[in-house]
Motif scaffolding. Structure first.
Motif, PDB file in Angstrom:
ATOM      1  N   GLY A 157       0.780  -0.955  -0.317  1.00 41.54           N
ATOM      2  CA  GLY A 157       0.742   0.124  -0.250  1.00 41.54           C
ATOM      3  C   GLY A 157       0.727   1.184   0.367  1.00 41.54           C
ATOM      4  N   LEU A 158       1.785   1.280   0.158  1.00 40.76           N
ATOM      5  CA  LEU A 158       3.102   2.279   0.744  1.00 40.76           C
ATOM      6  C   LEU A 158       3.458   2.732  -0.578  1.00 40.76           C
ATOM      7  CD1 LEU A 158       4.131   1.945   4.412  1.00 40.76           C
ATOM      8  CD2 LEU A 158       2.873   3.292   3.170  1.00 40.76           C
ATOM      9  N   GLY A 159       3.326   1.562  -1.422  1.00 42.75           N
ATOM     10  CA  GLY A 159       4.443   1.993  -2.487  1.00 42.75           C
ATOM     11  C   GLY A 159       3.135   2.242  -3.944  1.00 42.75           C
ATOM     12  N   LEU A 160       1.860   1.727  -3.184  1.00 38.50           N
ATOM     13  CA  LEU A 160       0.941   2.510  -4.516  1.00 38.50           C
ATOM     14  C   LEU A 160       0.813   4.204  -3.567  1.00 38.50           C
ATOM     15  CD1 LEU A 160      -1.413   1.498  -6.602  1.00 38.50           C
ATOM     16  CD2 LEU A 160      -2.789   0.871  -4.274  1.00 38.50           C
ATOM     17  N   LEU A 161       0.720   3.447  -2.356  1.00 38.32           N
ATOM     18  CA  LEU A 161       0.249   5.097  -2.186  1.00 38.32           C
ATOM     19  C   LEU A 161       1.622   6.499  -2.721  1.00 38.32           C
ATOM     20  CD1 LEU A 161      -0.679   7.665  -0.369  1.00 38.32           C
ATOM     21  CD2 LEU A 161       1.242   7.233   1.742  1.00 38.32           C
ATOM     22  N   VAL A 167       0.550  10.186  -9.426  1.00 41.10           N
ATOM     23  CA  VAL A 167      -0.253  10.295 -10.519  1.00 41.10           C
ATOM     24  C   VAL A 167      -1.279  11.701 -10.446  1.00 41.10           C
ATOM     25  CG1 VAL A 167      -2.831   9.213 -11.507  1.00 41.10           C
ATOM     26  CG2 VAL A 167      -0.295   8.239 -10.999  1.00 41.10           C
ATOM     27  N   VAL A 168      -1.984  11.679  -9.359  1.00 41.72           N
ATOM     28  CA  VAL A 168      -2.525  12.576  -8.979  1.00 41.72           C
ATOM     29  C   VAL A 168      -2.294  14.199  -9.349  1.00 41.72           C
ATOM     30  CG1 VAL A 168      -3.930  14.167  -6.542  1.00 41.72           C
ATOM     31  CG2 VAL A 168      -4.126  11.797  -7.232  1.00 41.72           C
ATOM     32  N   TYR A 169      -0.847  14.226  -8.951  1.00 36.89           N
ATOM     33  CA  TYR A 169      -0.262  15.542  -9.086  1.00 36.89           C
ATOM     34  C   TYR A 169      -0.704  15.727 -10.650  1.00 36.89           C
ATOM     35  CZ  TYR A 169       3.902  18.892  -9.336  1.00 36.89           C
ATOM     36  OH  TYR A 169       4.660  19.973  -9.762  1.00 36.89           O
ATOM     37  N   VAL A 170       0.050  14.915 -10.447  1.00 40.03           N
ATOM     38  CA  VAL A 170       0.174  14.901 -12.314  1.00 40.03           C
ATOM     39  C   VAL A 170      -0.416  15.443 -13.159  1.00 40.03           C
ATOM     40  CG1 VAL A 170       0.596  14.186 -14.923  1.00 40.03           C
ATOM     41  CG2 VAL A 170       2.437  13.832 -12.754  1.00 40.03           C
ATOM     42  N   ALA A 171      -2.045  14.608 -12.716  1.00 35.95           N
ATOM     43  CA  ALA A 171      -3.206  15.246 -13.998  1.00 35.95           C
ATOM     44  C   ALA A 171      -3.962  16.319 -13.175  1.00 35.95           C
ATOM     45  CB  ALA A 171      -4.082  13.635 -13.133  1.00 35.95           C
ATOM     46  N   VAL A 172      -3.753  16.757 -11.628  1.00 36.15           N
ATOM     47  CA  VAL A 172      -4.400  17.180 -10.985  1.00 36.15           C
ATOM     48  C   VAL A 172      -3.752  18.671 -10.744  1.00 36.15           C
ATOM     49  CG1 VAL A 172      -6.138  18.514  -9.246  1.00 36.15           C
ATOM     50  CG2 VAL A 172      -6.434  16.360 -10.099  1.00 36.15           C
ATOM     51  N   PHE A 173      -3.028  18.721 -10.029  1.00 32.10           N
ATOM     52  CA  PHE A 173      -1.847  20.103  -9.013  1.00 32.10           C
ATOM     53  C   PHE A 173      -0.668  20.762  -9.850  1.00 32.10           C
ATOM     54  CE2 PHE A 173      -3.550  17.583  -5.619  1.00 32.10           C
ATOM     55  CZ  PHE A 173      -4.706  18.657  -5.577  1.00 32.10           C
ATOM     56  N   ALA A 174       0.550  19.273 -10.812  1.00 33.73           N
ATOM     57  CA  ALA A 174       0.703  20.190 -11.987  1.00 33.73           C
ATOM     58  C   ALA A 174       0.739  21.306 -12.581  1.00 33.73           C
ATOM     59  CB  ALA A 174       1.301  19.344 -12.311  1.00 33.73           C
ATOM     60  N   PRO A 175      -0.998  21.118 -12.860  1.00 36.65           N
ATOM     61  CA  PRO A 175      -1.252  22.414 -13.888  1.00 36.65           C
ATOM     62  C   PRO A 175      -0.973  23.552 -13.763  1.00 36.65           C
ATOM     63  CG  PRO A 175      -1.920  20.445 -14.873  1.00 36.65           C
ATOM     64  CD  PRO A 175      -1.916  20.388 -13.709  1.00 36.65           C
ATOM     65  N   THR A 176      -1.635  23.654 -12.524  1.00 34.67           N
ATOM     66  CA  THR A 176      -1.869  25.027 -11.418  1.00 34.67           C
ATOM     67  C   THR A 176       0.183  25.795 -11.318  1.00 34.67           C
ATOM     68  OG1 THR A 176      -1.757  23.411  -9.223  1.00 34.67           O
ATOM     69  CG2 THR A 176      -3.572  23.783 -10.170  1.00 34.67           C
ATOM     70  N   GLY A 177       0.779  25.356 -11.107  1.00 37.88           N
ATOM     71  CA  GLY A 177       2.179  25.217 -11.095  1.00 37.88           C
ATOM     72  C   GLY A 177       3.018  25.415  -9.574  1.00 37.88           C
ATOM     73  N   LEU A 178       1.647  24.606  -8.799  1.00 44.18           N
ATOM     74  CA  LEU A 178       2.945  23.704  -7.622  1.00 44.18           C
ATOM     75  C   LEU A 178       3.907  23.024  -7.253  1.00 44.18           C
ATOM     76  CD1 LEU A 178       1.464  23.810  -4.370  1.00 44.18           C
ATOM     77  CD2 LEU A 178       0.681  21.406  -5.091  1.00 44.18           C
ATOM     78  N   SER A 179       4.732  23.182  -6.927  1.00 46.06           N
ATOM     79  CA  SER A 179       6.047  22.099  -7.437  1.00 46.06           C
ATOM     80  C   SER A 179       5.588  21.124  -6.645  1.00 46.06           C
ATOM     81  CB  SER A 179       6.932  23.298  -5.632  1.00 46.06           C
ATOM     82  OG  SER A 179       6.539  22.522  -4.381  1.00 46.06           O
ATOM     83  N   LEU A 180       6.568  20.521  -7.023  1.00 45.32           N
ATOM     84  CA  LEU A 180       6.917  18.543  -6.789  1.00 45.32           C
ATOM     85  C   LEU A 180       7.467  18.831  -5.556  1.00 45.32           C
ATOM     86  CD1 LEU A 180       9.466  18.541  -9.771  1.00 45.32           C
ATOM     87  CD2 LEU A 180       6.762  17.986  -9.666  1.00 45.32           C
ATOM     88  N   ALA A 181       7.598  19.552  -4.568  1.00 39.64           N
ATOM     89  CA  ALA A 181       8.509  19.534  -3.096  1.00 39.64           C
ATOM     90  C   ALA A 181       6.675  18.719  -2.124  1.00 39.64           C
ATOM     91  CB  ALA A 181       8.356  20.020  -2.388  1.00 39.64           C
ATOM     92  N   LEU A 182       5.494  18.638  -2.353  1.00 32.47           N
ATOM     93  CA  LEU A 182       5.020  18.450  -1.511  1.00 32.47           C
ATOM     94  C   LEU A 182       4.768  16.289  -2.503  1.00 32.47           C
ATOM     95  CD1 LEU A 182       1.945  20.350  -0.979  1.00 32.47           C
ATOM     96  CD2 LEU A 182       3.188  19.914   0.130  1.00 32.47           C
ATOM     97  N   PRO A 183       4.576  15.696  -3.970  1.00 31.81           N
ATOM     98  CA  PRO A 183       4.791  14.373  -3.879  1.00 31.81           C
ATOM     99  C   PRO A 183       5.920  13.993  -3.226  1.00 31.81           C
ATOM    100  CG  PRO A 183       4.852  16.063  -6.118  1.00 31.81           C
ATOM    101  CD  PRO A 183       3.759  17.206  -4.356  1.00 31.81           C
ATOM    102  N   GLU A 184       6.905  14.915  -3.191  1.00 32.78           N
ATOM    103  CA  GLU A 184       8.077  14.442  -3.243  1.00 32.78           C
ATOM    104  C   GLU A 184       8.025  13.633  -1.480  1.00 32.78           C
ATOM    105  OE1 GLU A 184      11.252  16.827  -6.391  1.00 32.78           O
ATOM    106  OE2 GLU A 184      10.596  17.339  -4.032  1.00 32.78           O
ATOM    107  N   ILE A 185       7.793  14.746  -1.104  1.00 26.82           N
ATOM    108  CA  ILE A 185       8.123  14.017   0.200  1.00 26.82           C
ATOM    109  C   ILE A 185       6.941  13.324   0.858  1.00 26.82           C
ATOM    110  CG2 ILE A 185       6.474  15.993   1.496  1.00 26.82           C
ATOM    111  CD1 ILE A 185       9.736  15.388   2.882  1.00 26.82           C
ATOM    112  N   VAL A 186       6.414  13.274   0.180  1.00 24.56           N
ATOM    113  CA  VAL A 186       4.666  11.688   0.791  1.00 24.56           C
ATOM    114  C   VAL A 186       5.682  10.908   0.321  1.00 24.56           C
ATOM    115  CG1 VAL A 186       2.936  10.831  -0.349  1.00 24.56           C
ATOM    116  CG2 VAL A 186       3.105  13.180   0.206  1.00 24.56           C
ATOM    117  N   GLY A 187       6.408  10.545  -0.796  1.00 28.01           N
ATOM    118  CA  GLY A 187       7.409   9.048  -0.911  1.00 28.01           C
ATOM    119  C   GLY A 187       8.625   9.468  -0.319  1.00 28.01           C
ATOM    120  N   ALA A 188       9.006  10.374   0.434  1.00 27.93           N
ATOM    121  CA  ALA A 188      10.350   9.862   0.898  1.00 27.93           C
ATOM    122  C   ALA A 188       9.882   9.892   2.473  1.00 27.93           C
ATOM    123  CB  ALA A 188      11.070  11.501   1.041  1.00 27.93           C
TER     124      ALA A 188
END
Length: 203
Positions: A157-161, A167-188
């Motif tokens: 489940g953590l790997g899937l998270l 996927v959510v970042y690229v589809a929803v938040f990337a077009p808004t200009g939100l930085s990569l930091a938030l999805p990066e820290i989730v994985g880390a």
């Protein structure tokens, strides 16, 4: 019952060298995550919504040595723990997961070795987040085969998270200009939490 008894027997029979390699599973994420969070505090310009984490290691940033060397050291320290995962594997899938975890550590070190703005930074960063999920899926799948259903399901489940966060970042938040930091820290955090918890289980 057999799994828990087996874990206790392995722990009681651990040699000093095995204890050191297991402890590396606690030390590695402590170093890497500690360096990341300390760099975010010390940086005079970083914000979670406007800059990727790798900005902290880019040229001209006062946090460059802390961030990059933290990732390099954290990645290298994770390698003895990867060997411990392979050495304690109960089936081939757990062993493959341990090997993938070693590659994840190498990729982490390469992210620090090739800072933001250099040619190999992007391939290293992509490899790290892909291998993060692959190592958890393989090792978690091996847990399931060995009968550790709760631990295996959590690991998978953590790997899937990590994957779904991107996927959510690229589809929803990337077009808004939100930085990569938030999805990066989730994985880390997913990797760091899993590594620490697994090390304590092996203890």
């Amino acid at each position: 019952m057999g799994t828990h008894d087996g874990t206790r027997r392995r722990a009681s029979a651990e040699t000093p060298a095995e204890q050191v390699t297991t402890a590396a599973g606690v030390l590695a994420p402590t170093i890497a995550l500690g360096a990341i969070f300390l760099a975010t505090v010390l940086s005079p310009t970083f914000t979670w919504t406007s800059e990727p984490l790798s900005f902290l290691g880019s040229s001209g940033e006062p946090t460059r040595p802390l961030f990059n060397y933290g990732l390099i050291l954290g990645g290298l320290v994770s390698l003895p723990f990867a060997a411990r995962l392979v050495g304690t594997a109960r089936n081939r899938l757990e062993s493959v997961g341990g090997g993938a975890f070693a590659l994840t550590g190498v990729a982490m070190a390469l992210v620090g070795g090739f800072p933001m703005g250099t040619e190999w930074h992007f391939p290293a960063a992509v490899s790290f987040y892909l291998l993060l999920s692959v190592s958890m899926w393989c090792y978690g799948g091996g847990n399931l085969l060995a009968g550790d259903r709760r631990v295996g399901a959590t690991t998978v489940g953590l790997g899937l998270l990590n994957l779904l966060t991107w996927v959510v970042y690229v589809a929803v938040f990337a077009p808004t200009g939100l930085s990569l930091a938030l999805p990066e820290i989730v994985g880390a955090l997913a990797l760091g939490g899993w590594t620490t918890a697994t090390a304590f289980r092996l203890f």
